[in-house]
Design a protein around this motif. Structure first.
Motif, PDB file in Angstrom:
ATOM      1  N   VAL A 236       0.823  -1.204   0.000  1.00  0.00           N
ATOM      2  CA  VAL A 236       0.000   0.000   0.000  1.00  0.00           C
ATOM      3  C   VAL A 236       0.864   1.264   0.000  1.00  0.00           C
ATOM      4  N   ALA A 237       1.901   1.292   0.826  1.00  0.00           N
ATOM      5  CA  ALA A 237       2.727   2.498   0.948  1.00  0.00           C
ATOM      6  C   ALA A 237       4.178   2.109   1.204  1.00  0.00           C
ATOM      7  N   ASP A 238       5.075   3.087   1.007  1.00  0.00           N
ATOM      8  CA  ASP A 238       6.502   2.832   1.221  1.00  0.00           C
ATOM      9  C   ASP A 238       6.842   2.631   2.694  1.00  0.00           C
ATOM     10  N   ASN A 239       6.080   3.260   3.568  1.00  0.00           N
ATOM     11  CA  ASN A 239       6.343   3.125   4.992  1.00  0.00           C
ATOM     12  C   ASN A 239       5.474   2.016   5.583  1.00  0.00           C
ATOM     13  N   TYR A 240       5.670   1.727   6.875  1.00  0.00           N
ATOM     14  CA  TYR A 240       4.919   0.676   7.552  1.00  0.00           C
ATOM     15  C   TYR A 240       3.438   1.039   7.618  1.00  0.00           C
ATOM     16  N   VAL A 241       2.586   0.095   7.234  1.00  0.00           N
ATOM     17  CA  VAL A 241       1.139   0.310   7.258  1.00  0.00           C
ATOM     18  C   VAL A 241       0.541  -0.626   8.305  1.00  0.00           C
ATOM     19  N   GLU A 242       0.005  -0.031   9.367  1.00  0.00           N
ATOM     20  CA  GLU A 242      -0.626  -0.831  10.407  1.00  0.00           C
ATOM     21  C   GLU A 242      -2.096  -1.065  10.068  1.00  0.00           C
ATOM     22  N   ASN A 243      -2.736  -0.016   9.509  1.00  0.00           N
ATOM     23  CA  ASN A 243      -4.147  -0.098   9.178  1.00  0.00           C
ATOM     24  C   ASN A 243      -4.331   0.459   7.759  1.00  0.00           C
ATOM     25  N   VAL A 244      -4.865  -0.354   6.871  1.00  0.00           N
ATOM     26  CA  VAL A 244      -5.046   0.044   5.475  1.00  0.00           C
ATOM     27  C   VAL A 244      -5.961   1.258   5.364  1.00  0.00           C
ATOM     28  N   GLU A 245      -6.929   1.346   6.245  1.00  0.00           N
ATOM     29  CA  GLU A 245      -7.898   2.454   6.187  1.00  0.00           C
ATOM     30  C   GLU A 245      -7.257   3.814   6.477  1.00  0.00           C
ATOM     31  N   ASP A 246      -6.061   3.820   7.050  1.00  0.00           N
ATOM     32  CA  ASP A 246      -5.350   5.078   7.262  1.00  0.00           C
ATOM     33  C   ASP A 246      -4.826   5.649   5.942  1.00  0.00           C
ATOM     34  N   HIS A 247      -4.705   4.796   4.935  1.00  0.00           N
ATOM     35  CA  HIS A 247      -4.141   5.209   3.651  1.00  0.00           C
ATOM     36  C   HIS A 247      -5.168   5.234   2.516  1.00  0.00           C
ATOM     37  N   LEU A 248      -6.158   4.362   2.604  1.00  0.00           N
ATOM     38  CA  LEU A 248      -7.148   4.246   1.518  1.00  0.00           C
ATOM     39  C   LEU A 248      -8.563   4.242   2.077  1.00  0.00           C
ATOM     40  N   THR A 249      -9.498   4.689   1.238  1.00  0.00           N
ATOM     41  CA  THR A 249     -10.917   4.559   1.580  1.00  0.00           C
ATOM     42  C   THR A 249     -11.639   4.000   0.358  1.00  0.00           C
ATOM     43  N   VAL A 250     -12.781   3.394   0.597  1.00  0.00           N
ATOM     44  CA  VAL A 250     -13.563   2.835  -0.500  1.00  0.00           C
ATOM     45  C   VAL A 250     -13.963   3.963  -1.442  1.00  0.00           C
ATOM     46  N   GLY A 251     -13.764   3.779  -2.734  1.00  0.00           N
ATOM     47  CA  GLY A 251     -14.102   4.774  -3.734  1.00  0.00           C
ATOM     48  C   GLY A 251     -12.899   5.568  -4.226  1.00  0.00           C
ATOM     49  N   ASP A 252     -11.749   5.428  -3.573  1.00  0.00           N
ATOM     50  CA  ASP A 252     -10.543   6.139  -4.017  1.00  0.00           C
ATOM     51  C   ASP A 252     -10.099   5.631  -5.390  1.00  0.00           C
ATOM     52  N   ASP A 253      -9.686   6.568  -6.247  1.00  0.00           N
ATOM     53  CA  ASP A 253      -9.068   6.187  -7.515  1.00  0.00           C
ATOM     54  C   ASP A 253      -7.577   6.048  -7.267  1.00  0.00           C
ATOM     55  N   VAL A 254      -7.018   4.926  -7.669  1.00  0.00           N
ATOM     56  CA  VAL A 254      -5.591   4.663  -7.437  1.00  0.00           C
ATOM     57  C   VAL A 254      -4.944   4.137  -8.706  1.00  0.00           C
ATOM     58  N   GLU A 255      -3.650   4.378  -8.817  1.00  0.00           N
ATOM     59  CA  GLU A 255      -2.882   3.774  -9.901  1.00  0.00           C
ATOM     60  C   GLU A 255      -2.118   2.610  -9.291  1.00  0.00           C
ATOM     61  N   VAL A 256      -2.201   1.456  -9.913  1.00  0.00           N
ATOM     62  CA  VAL A 256      -1.560   0.256  -9.388  1.00  0.00           C
ATOM     63  C   VAL A 256      -0.701  -0.394 -10.461  1.00  0.00           C
ATOM     64  N   LYS A 257       0.259  -1.161 -10.003  1.00  0.00           N
ATOM     65  CA  LYS A 257       1.100  -1.930 -10.917  1.00  0.00           C
ATOM     66  C   LYS A 257       0.740  -3.393 -10.717  1.00  0.00           C
ATOM     67  N   VAL A 258       0.593  -4.120 -11.811  1.00  0.00           N
ATOM     68  CA  VAL A 258       0.238  -5.536 -11.746  1.00  0.00           C
ATOM     69  C   VAL A 258       1.506  -6.335 -11.443  1.00  0.00           C
ATOM     70  N   LEU A 259       1.518  -7.001 -10.281  1.00  0.00           N
ATOM     71  CA  LEU A 259       2.675  -7.790  -9.878  1.00  0.00           C
ATOM     72  C   LEU A 259       2.621  -9.207 -10.433  1.00  0.00           C
ATOM     73  N   SER A 260       1.444  -9.812 -10.349  1.00  0.00           N
ATOM     74  CA  SER A 260       1.312 -11.181 -10.856  1.00  0.00           C
ATOM     75  C   SER A 260      -0.151 -11.500 -11.128  1.00  0.00           C
ATOM     76  N   ILE A 261      -0.336 -12.480 -11.996  1.00  0.00           N
ATOM     77  CA  ILE A 261      -1.674 -12.991 -12.284  1.00  0.00           C
ATOM     78  C   ILE A 261      -1.593 -14.499 -12.126  1.00  0.00           C
ATOM     79  N   ALA A 262      -2.309 -15.012 -11.136  1.00  0.00           N
ATOM     80  CA  ALA A 262      -2.275 -16.450 -10.855  1.00  0.00           C
ATOM     81  C   ALA A 262      -3.101 -17.220 -11.879  1.00  0.00           C
ATOM     82  N   ASP A 263      -2.872 -18.521 -11.913  1.00  0.00           N
ATOM     83  CA  ASP A 263      -3.604 -19.384 -12.850  1.00  0.00           C
ATOM     84  C   ASP A 263      -5.102 -19.357 -12.604  1.00  0.00           C
ATOM     85  N   ASP A 264      -5.489 -19.155 -11.343  1.00  0.00           N
ATOM     86  CA  ASP A 264      -6.923 -19.122 -11.028  1.00  0.00           C
ATOM     87  C   ASP A 264      -7.527 -17.734 -11.247  1.00  0.00           C
TER      88      ASP A 264
END
Length: 133
Positions: free
Chosen positions: A38-66
């Motif tokens: 989620v962030a470069d620093n330690y994240v104890e609670n995801v909700e401190d950094h993100l909320t539902v409805g936020d637009d984010v840019e993400v990088k795809v790390l992997s896609i599993a067979d399933d």
């Protein structure tokens, strides 16, 4: 735009759990951003950094067979490139074998002299009362 490993895509946070956040991607797919991504620093609670409805840019790390898609927000951020550290001064050329042999023989000679000196000192101390007076 197809979703491939290594690509950066825009998405919307649809759910938050203790272990990460679910992000809806283009083409109706969704993936998970693990709490460690989620962030470069330690994240104890995801909700401190993100909320539902936020637009984010993400990088795809992997896609599993399933079909599970692993995402990262911190790796999607553009970081300024670090400048390379100043070059170290040129190293001395490798020593010639005769230089090494000379140093080795000097070292062995010095070692023998020191061992002989130490041996003499300890023998003189072991004599006890009957030794030299």
């Amino acid at each position: 735009m197809s979703i491939e490993v290594g690509s950066k895509v825009k998405g919307k946070v649809t759910g938050i759990k203790k272990f990460g956040a679910f992000v809806e991607l283009p083409e109706g797919k969704s993936g998970l951003v693990h709490i460690s991504e989620v962030a470069d620093n330690y994240v104890e609670n995801v909700e401190d950094h993100l909320t539902v409805g936020d637009d984010v840019e993400v990088k795809v790390l992997s896609i599993a067979d399933d079909g599970k898609i692993s995402l990262s927000i911190k790796k999607a951020k553009e970081r300024p490139r670090r400048q390379k550290p100043a070059q170290k001064p040129a190293q001395k050329p490798a020593q010639k074998p005769e230089d090494f042999e000379k140093k080795l023989s000097n070292f062995l000679k010095d070692s023998e002299d020191k061992l002989t000196s130490i041996k003499r000192q300890t023998e003189s101390r072991r004599g006890g009362r009957g030794a030299r007076r």
